[in-house]
Design a protein around this motif. Structure first.
Motif, PDB file in Angstrom:
ATOM      1  N   SER B 612      39.649  17.532 -24.125  1.00 45.72           N
ATOM      2  CA  SER B 612      40.020  16.133 -23.930  1.00 45.72           C
ATOM      3  C   SER B 612      38.298  16.148 -23.287  1.00 45.72           C
ATOM      4  CB  SER B 612      40.411  15.770 -22.192  1.00 45.72           C
ATOM      5  OG  SER B 612      40.090  17.118 -21.434  1.00 45.72           O
ATOM      6  N   LEU B 613      37.330  16.365 -23.704  1.00 44.31           N
ATOM      7  CA  LEU B 613      36.029  16.806 -23.451  1.00 44.31           C
ATOM      8  C   LEU B 613      35.411  16.522 -22.014  1.00 44.31           C
ATOM      9  CD1 LEU B 613      34.498  14.299 -26.061  1.00 44.31           C
ATOM     10  CD2 LEU B 613      34.804  16.355 -26.468  1.00 44.31           C
ATOM     11  N   SER B 614      36.151  17.308 -20.902  1.00 44.80           N
ATOM     12  CA  SER B 614      35.712  17.094 -19.903  1.00 44.80           C
ATOM     13  C   SER B 614      35.001  18.230 -19.077  1.00 44.80           C
ATOM     14  CB  SER B 614      37.181  17.161 -18.548  1.00 44.80           C
ATOM     15  OG  SER B 614      38.054  18.702 -19.055  1.00 44.80           O
ATOM     16  N   TRP B 615      34.472  18.725 -19.696  1.00 47.81           N
ATOM     17  CA  TRP B 615      33.749  20.234 -19.152  1.00 47.81           C
ATOM     18  C   TRP B 615      32.812  20.875 -20.013  1.00 47.81           C
ATOM     19  CZ3 TRP B 615      34.327  24.920 -21.438  1.00 47.81           C
ATOM     20  CH2 TRP B 615      34.803  25.085 -22.363  1.00 47.81           C
ATOM     21  N   ALA B 616      31.109  20.856 -20.077  1.00 43.72           N
ATOM     22  CA  ALA B 616      30.762  21.898 -20.902  1.00 43.72           C
ATOM     23  C   ALA B 616      29.593  22.782 -20.690  1.00 43.72           C
ATOM     24  CB  ALA B 616      29.988  20.577 -21.143  1.00 43.72           C
ATOM     25  N   THR B 617      29.603  24.122 -20.972  1.00 45.64           N
ATOM     26  CA  THR B 617      28.605  24.902 -20.477  1.00 45.64           C
ATOM     27  C   THR B 617      27.477  24.873 -21.314  1.00 45.64           C
ATOM     28  OG1 THR B 617      30.333  26.380 -20.805  1.00 45.64           O
ATOM     29  CG2 THR B 617      28.570  27.253 -20.749  1.00 45.64           C
ATOM     30  N   ILE B 618      26.611  24.585 -19.961  1.00 49.18           N
ATOM     31  CA  ILE B 618      25.378  24.505 -20.615  1.00 49.18           C
ATOM     32  C   ILE B 618      24.223  25.492 -20.197  1.00 49.18           C
ATOM     33  CG2 ILE B 618      23.128  22.456 -19.832  1.00 49.18           C
ATOM     34  CD1 ILE B 618      25.672  21.512 -21.106  1.00 49.18           C
ATOM     35  N   ARG B 619      23.131  26.270 -21.133  1.00 43.44           N
ATOM     36  CA  ARG B 619      22.257  27.515 -21.239  1.00 43.44           C
ATOM     37  C   ARG B 619      21.542  26.550 -20.482  1.00 43.44           C
ATOM     38  NH1 ARG B 619      21.879  32.697 -21.527  1.00 43.44           N
ATOM     39  NH2 ARG B 619      20.268  33.368 -23.503  1.00 43.44           N
ATOM     40  N   ILE B 620      20.365  26.979 -19.777  1.00 42.66           N
ATOM     41  CA  ILE B 620      19.368  26.356 -19.961  1.00 42.66           C
ATOM     42  C   ILE B 620      17.998  27.170 -19.340  1.00 42.66           C
ATOM     43  CG2 ILE B 620      17.473  24.863 -18.583  1.00 42.66           C
ATOM     44  CD1 ILE B 620      20.103  23.001 -17.813  1.00 42.66           C
ATOM     45  N   ARG B 621      17.143  27.067 -20.801  1.00 42.84           N
ATOM     46  CA  ARG B 621      15.822  28.442 -20.163  1.00 42.84           C
ATOM     47  C   ARG B 621      15.158  27.239 -20.414  1.00 42.84           C
ATOM     48  NH1 ARG B 621      15.892  32.633 -24.795  1.00 42.84           N
ATOM     49  NH2 ARG B 621      15.496  33.666 -23.057  1.00 42.84           N
ATOM     50  N   VAL B 622      14.143  27.009 -18.940  1.00 41.76           N
ATOM     51  CA  VAL B 622      12.855  26.818 -18.666  1.00 41.76           C
ATOM     52  C   VAL B 622      11.292  27.699 -18.731  1.00 41.76           C
ATOM     53  CG1 VAL B 622      11.300  25.567 -16.492  1.00 41.76           C
ATOM     54  CG2 VAL B 622      14.118  25.741 -16.534  1.00 41.76           C
ATOM     55  N   ILE B 623      10.737  27.317 -19.973  1.00 40.73           N
ATOM     56  CA  ILE B 623       9.849  28.587 -20.786  1.00 40.73           C
ATOM     57  C   ILE B 623       8.130  27.995 -20.906  1.00 40.73           C
ATOM     58  CG2 ILE B 623       9.367  29.527 -23.131  1.00 40.73           C
ATOM     59  CD1 ILE B 623      11.987  28.141 -24.569  1.00 40.73           C
ATOM     60  N   PRO B 624       7.837  27.733 -20.057  1.00 39.79           N
ATOM     61  CA  PRO B 624       6.282  27.227 -19.711  1.00 39.79           C
ATOM     62  C   PRO B 624       5.380  27.842 -20.768  1.00 39.79           C
ATOM     63  CG  PRO B 624       6.761  29.386 -18.150  1.00 39.79           C
ATOM     64  CD  PRO B 624       7.875  29.676 -19.281  1.00 39.79           C
ATOM     65  N   LEU B 625       4.306  26.758 -20.997  1.00 32.87           N
ATOM     66  CA  LEU B 625       3.636  27.288 -21.790  1.00 32.87           C
ATOM     67  C   LEU B 625       3.825  26.908 -23.541  1.00 32.87           C
ATOM     68  CD1 LEU B 625       0.129  28.473 -20.506  1.00 32.87           C
ATOM     69  CD2 LEU B 625       0.853  26.871 -19.595  1.00 32.87           C
ATOM     70  N   VAL B 626       5.085  26.898 -23.899  1.00 34.25           N
ATOM     71  CA  VAL B 626       5.824  27.157 -25.332  1.00 34.25           C
ATOM     72  C   VAL B 626       4.886  25.774 -25.946  1.00 34.25           C
ATOM     73  CG1 VAL B 626       7.286  26.288 -24.813  1.00 34.25           C
ATOM     74  CG2 VAL B 626       7.201  28.208 -26.645  1.00 34.25           C
ATOM     75  N   SER B 627       5.073  24.841 -25.481  1.00 33.30           N
ATOM     76  CA  SER B 627       3.699  23.971 -26.595  1.00 33.30           C
ATOM     77  C   SER B 627       2.093  23.900 -26.272  1.00 33.30           C
ATOM     78  CB  SER B 627       3.516  22.950 -26.024  1.00 33.30           C
ATOM     79  OG  SER B 627       3.112  22.383 -23.874  1.00 33.30           O
ATOM     80  N   TRP B 628       2.241  25.385 -25.919  1.00 34.59           N
ATOM     81  CA  TRP B 628       0.407  25.255 -25.990  1.00 34.59           C
ATOM     82  C   TRP B 628       0.560  26.042 -27.511  1.00 34.59           C
ATOM     83  CZ3 TRP B 628      -2.795  26.766 -21.938  1.00 34.59           C
ATOM     84  CH2 TRP B 628      -2.899  26.010 -21.152  1.00 34.59           C
ATOM     85  N   LEU B 629       1.206  26.647 -28.475  1.00 32.32           N
ATOM     86  CA  LEU B 629       1.340  26.922 -29.583  1.00 32.32           C
ATOM     87  C   LEU B 629       1.673  26.310 -30.434  1.00 32.32           C
ATOM     88  CD1 LEU B 629       2.530  30.064 -30.426  1.00 32.32           C
ATOM     89  CD2 LEU B 629       4.679  29.694 -29.869  1.00 32.32           C
ATOM     90  N   TRP B 630       2.037  25.358 -29.589  1.00 29.41           N
ATOM     91  CA  TRP B 630       1.700  24.426 -31.386  1.00 29.41           C
ATOM     92  C   TRP B 630       0.435  23.719 -31.677  1.00 29.41           C
ATOM     93  CZ3 TRP B 630       6.341  27.059 -31.832  1.00 29.41           C
ATOM     94  CH2 TRP B 630       7.044  26.697 -31.669  1.00 29.41           C
ATOM     95  N   LEU B 631       0.219  23.791 -30.266  1.00 25.19           N
ATOM     96  CA  LEU B 631      -1.332  23.199 -30.323  1.00 25.19           C
ATOM     97  C   LEU B 631      -2.290  23.851 -30.446  1.00 25.19           C
ATOM     98  CD1 LEU B 631      -1.522  21.405 -26.557  1.00 25.19           C
ATOM     99  CD2 LEU B 631      -1.767  20.207 -28.494  1.00 25.19           C
ATOM    100  N   GLY B 632      -2.426  25.303 -30.873  1.00 27.10           N
ATOM    101  CA  GLY B 632      -3.146  26.193 -31.398  1.00 27.10           C
ATOM    102  C   GLY B 632      -2.687  26.507 -32.545  1.00 27.10           C
ATOM    103  N   GLY B 633      -1.884  26.320 -32.803  1.00 26.76           N
ATOM    104  CA  GLY B 633      -1.454  25.797 -34.358  1.00 26.76           C
ATOM    105  C   GLY B 633      -2.602  25.407 -35.180  1.00 26.76           C
ATOM    106  N   LEU B 634      -2.372  23.431 -34.475  1.00 26.23           N
ATOM    107  CA  LEU B 634      -3.484  22.622 -34.828  1.00 26.23           C
ATOM    108  C   LEU B 634      -4.760  22.846 -34.224  1.00 26.23           C
ATOM    109  CD1 LEU B 634      -2.329  19.838 -35.399  1.00 26.23           C
ATOM    110  CD2 LEU B 634      -2.964  18.672 -33.520  1.00 26.23           C
TER     111      LEU B 634
END
Lengths: 152, 665
Positions: B612-634
């Protein structure tokens, strides 16, 4: 002189910072679970660790590790338990035994051999030759100009 | 005539032309025959056009869902959206080899038209080598080994559709072609190096002629690797971007040797040293691109990317062996002409740092190679199953990477031939202080892992040296040319793009290093089963589950969790999902990612109430500075563009020699 002191002080500051970071501290149960599960391969994934995988199997294994940590087992005891049930395959970083020793030795040996060869190619001794004569200076000027042009 | 017939015919004609061109180029180089050369040049241009026609007909067949072609039936379905239909060209083995062949044909045509005009003999010999390689790849795509146009007697009503992981993210349209361009363009410096050995040229003309190819190939590989990391981050759904998977290792190895080459090549240009070594690096880079293709495309290594098993494995292995035997044989034969004139400079000279840097790069490459191959070899020999994964590579590669960061700061500050003590003190005062500030900043921001603290210190060190270099360069331009401020700065890039573009690349590497160190050391995980309306708090964020819904699309069915994010100044909605494709038994996760400069919130729908879609198991990761990796590639890509742009011609300037280096001998 003052710049030498500044460099030394900076080195010291970096060393102290690293010493502070490296000081032993008692890990929390959660940190220990993370540390152990990062070493274990998730059996149903493509090379992911139990820590990183979101699969049901990995979740059960994380729970088991957490339970063992709560029971007061040491890290190596817990890893040994998994090694007995799954074999060496379960460890993502091969243990230091028999043939697997090779993969730890080769990088170190390669680095040492490479540095030794590099060292033998590098001129030792005096850092700077005596200042050039006027004619040498003229030819140097020409070379700088030529290389500058080539570099552009 | 159908697209399949057109493509298959074009490839066969191209194979004929490539074989003809090989012979014509060999004859032209041997007898200096102008007619044979022009015949080879025309063959190269027409062969390129034909392979492009073949690749386009495959894309047309994919876009029009022509299931009479086996490849289309296996990798496409009526419901596949257009973008993923077109990207289907590189979604599996045969199409990938076709794309590879098309790029190689383009490089061959370029060398035939430009290269043979600039350096007739060397260029023509290199053209013969390229033609021979092109013939091999055309042989693959016109025989059952990798024929993309195999027909089905009875066309099915619908195809299988692409692998679910390959139709889940638009980056799939970008990352493989970038990598392939990088891989294949490495063939050009290789061909010139081999040509130079065959002709017995002692000089470095081959190296100057292929400087741009080497740089562009390296840059495309690097940007392709970062794009691949981004793809796996956005698609694979575990919150990481690098798993030391064999296919990732296959891509990073030639990049490592190519990086070593781009630096050691300067030693040869400036000092006429390291000739044998530079040729070896070019050979190694090229051989590693073939090894990578062999590893990932033959099914030898179990990996998400080894979709198929095929007869192509033994053929590629034979090709690789032939390349290595030929190169090593030529190197041994010509080694008397390649001997260096003298020793490399003092231990604290720029050339010595390049040498050390090369040694570290070689150790890093060897480690990746060994770690990738060892499980295969161990299993083949003793039947023992073992794993070599992240923890092993991290333990060996992180110290090596830190050593490279250190050398990256030192090298540019040292003059050629050697430095005096006064120079050293002047050059390293500000960077050393910056390193101390970086280390303290790491501690103050709560980073406590030793490797991360060192990374912060070295990152600050490198940034300070780069700033210092730019300041010095701008000062010199002001003194010599009377330029000020921005003009001087812009002219550094324009007049000496190779050097200053290189420094921009160094800054990109620093961004990547900070991203990797911080995300590895400080990622926070949480997981909880939520009913709609309930919240989960992690690292200052509040995540509330609004509801769970199912979404039906033509090509797939999804279950989506709607999340509302607040806290840390964020306000966002994320929609992690589990997606089921008809051709795959297991649903694949599609993470919901809230990207930010400070940290990424990476949410995964791990499980849900199927009734019945009445619950969900959510996994969360807070990942610092990871977007700097794509910026670095740029930034790395930007630096490479600056370095590759041609400088305007100018009169040689009279430069005052300030610190006189020692004479060469």
């Amino acid at each position: 002189m003052s710049s030498r002191i500044a460099i030394l002080a900076a080195f010291l500051a970096v060393a102290v910072a690293i010493a502070i970071a490296a000081r032993p501290h008692d890990p929390t149960a959660g940190e220990r679970v993370d540390r152990i599960t990062a070493e274990l391969r998730c059996p149903v994934c493509q090379g992911l660790s139990v820590k990183d995988s979101g699969s049901e199997t990995a979740r059960q294994m994380r729970d088991l590790v957490a339970q063992r940590v709560a029971e007061g087992r040491s890290d190596s005891e817990i890893l040994a338990e998994f090694r007995t049930s799954y074999g060496d395959w379960i460890l993502l970083s091969p243990p230091l035994s028999s043939w697997s020793l090779l993969i730890w030795l080769v990088p170190v040996a390669a680095l040492a051999a490479g540095l030794w060869i590099a060292r033998s190619r590098i001129r030792g001794g005096a850092v700077l030759a005596p200042p050039p004569s006027p004619s040498e200076l003229a030819s140097l000027r020409e070379r700088v100009a030529a290389e500058e042009a080539a570099e552009g | 005539m159908s697209a399949g017939d057109l493509g298959a015919g074009a490839l066969r004609a191209a194979l004929f032309l490539a074989l003809w061109g090989t012979g014509a180029a060999v004859y032209a180089a041997w007898r200096r025959d102008a007619r044979a050369l022009s015949s080879a040049r025309v063959s190269a241009a027409v062969a390129f056009a034909l392979v492009v026609v073949a690749a386009l007909s495959m894309m047309f067949a994919l876009a029009t869902h022509d299931f009479s072609i086996l490849y289309v039936a296996e990798n496409n379905a009526r419901e596949t959206p257009l973008l993923y239909s077109l990207a289907g060209l590189w979604a599996a083995l045969e199409g990938s080899i076709l794309l590879w062949t098309a790029i190689l044909a383009g490089a061959t045509a370029f060398v035939a038209i430009r290269g043979t005009a600039v350096l007739p003999r060397l260029g023509t010999t290199a053209l013969a080598v390229l033609f021979a390689m092109l013939s091999f790849f055309l042989l693959l795509v016109t025989t059952p080994a990798a024929d993309p146009f195999v027909r089905l007697a009875l066309a099915p009503d619908n195809g299988n559709g692409p692998n679910p992981l390959l139709q889940n993210h638009p980056l799939m349209a970008l990352h493989p072609p970038l990598l392939y361009l990088g891989y294949v363009l490495a063939a050009v410096p290789f061909a010139y190096a081999i040509a130079s050995l065959i002709l017995g040229e002692g000089g470095d003309r081959w190296l100057v002629a292929t400087r741009h190819f080497a740089l562009v190939s390296w840059a495309l590989l690097g940007v392709g690797i970062v794009a691949g990391a981004w793809w796996s981050y956005a698609v694979l759904g575990w919150g990481g971007y690098w798993a030391w998977d064999p296919v990732e290792n296959a891509a990073i190895m030639p990049w490592l040797t190519a990086t070593a080459y781009l630096h050691s090549v300067m030693v040869e240009e400036k000092r006429r040293l390291l000739r044998t070594w530079n040729i070896s690096l070019v050979v190694a880079t090229f051989a590693l691109t073939i090894l990578g293709t062999f590893l990932t495309r033959s099914g030898v290594v179990n990996s998400v990317h080894s979709f198929t098993q095929s007869a192509i494995g033994p053929l590629l292995l034979g090709y690789l062996t032939a390349i290595l035997v030929l190169s090593v044989g030529l190197l041994l034969w010509r080694s008397p002409q390649l001997r260096d004139a003298g020793p490399v400079g003092a231990p604290l000279s720029r050339e010595a740092i390049f040498l050390f840097q090369n040694v570290v790069f070689m150790a890093a490459t060897l480690t990746v190679l060994l770690g990738t191959l060892y499980p295969l070899v161990a299993e083949a020999i003793s039947g023992a199953q073992l794993s070599i994964g992240g923890p092993y590579f991290d333990r060996v590669e992180i110290p090596l990477a830190l050593a490279l960061l250190f050398l990256m700061g030192i090298g540019p500050q040292l003059p050629w031939h050697g430095a005096s003590r006064a120079t050293l003190e002047r050059q390293f005062t500000a960077p050393a202080v910056a390193a101390a500030v970086g280390a303290v900043a790491a501690l103050l921001t709560g980073t406590t892992a030793v490797a991360a603290v060192l990374t912060y210190a070295l990152a600050a060190f490198v940034v300070a040296t780069v700033v210092q270099e730019f300041a010095r360069g701008a000062r010199a331009r002001r003194a010599l040319h009377g330029e000020t401020g921005m003009t001087a700065f812009a002219n550094l890039f324009r007049r000496n793009g190779r050097r200053y573009g290189g420094y921009v690349v160094h800054l990109g590497i620093v961004l990547v290093a900070l991203a990797v160190a911080t995300s590895q050391a400080r990622t926070v995980d949480a997981e909880r089963t939520l009913a709609p309306g309930e919240t989960l708090a992690v690292a200052g964020y509040e995540v509330r589950l609004e509801g769970v819904r199912s979404v039906v699309e033509p090509q797939r069915d999804s279950v989506v969790a709607d999340l509302v994010i607040s806290g840390n100044g964020a306000s966002d909605r994320l929609h992690p999902a589990l997606v089921a494709y008809p051709n795959s038994p297991a649903a694949v996760g599609a993470p919901g990612i809230g990207a930010g400069l400070r940290d990424d919130l990476y949410t995964i729908l791990a499980a849900y109430d199927q009734r019945s879609l009445s619950w969900a198991t959510i996994r969360i990761r807070v990942i610092p500075l990871v977007s700097w990796l794509w910026l670095g590639g740029l930034v790395i890509g930007l630096g490479a563009v600056i370095a590759a742009l041609p400088a305007p011609r100018r009169r040689p300037a009279r430069m005052p020699v300030i610190e006189a280096p020692a004479p060469a001998d």
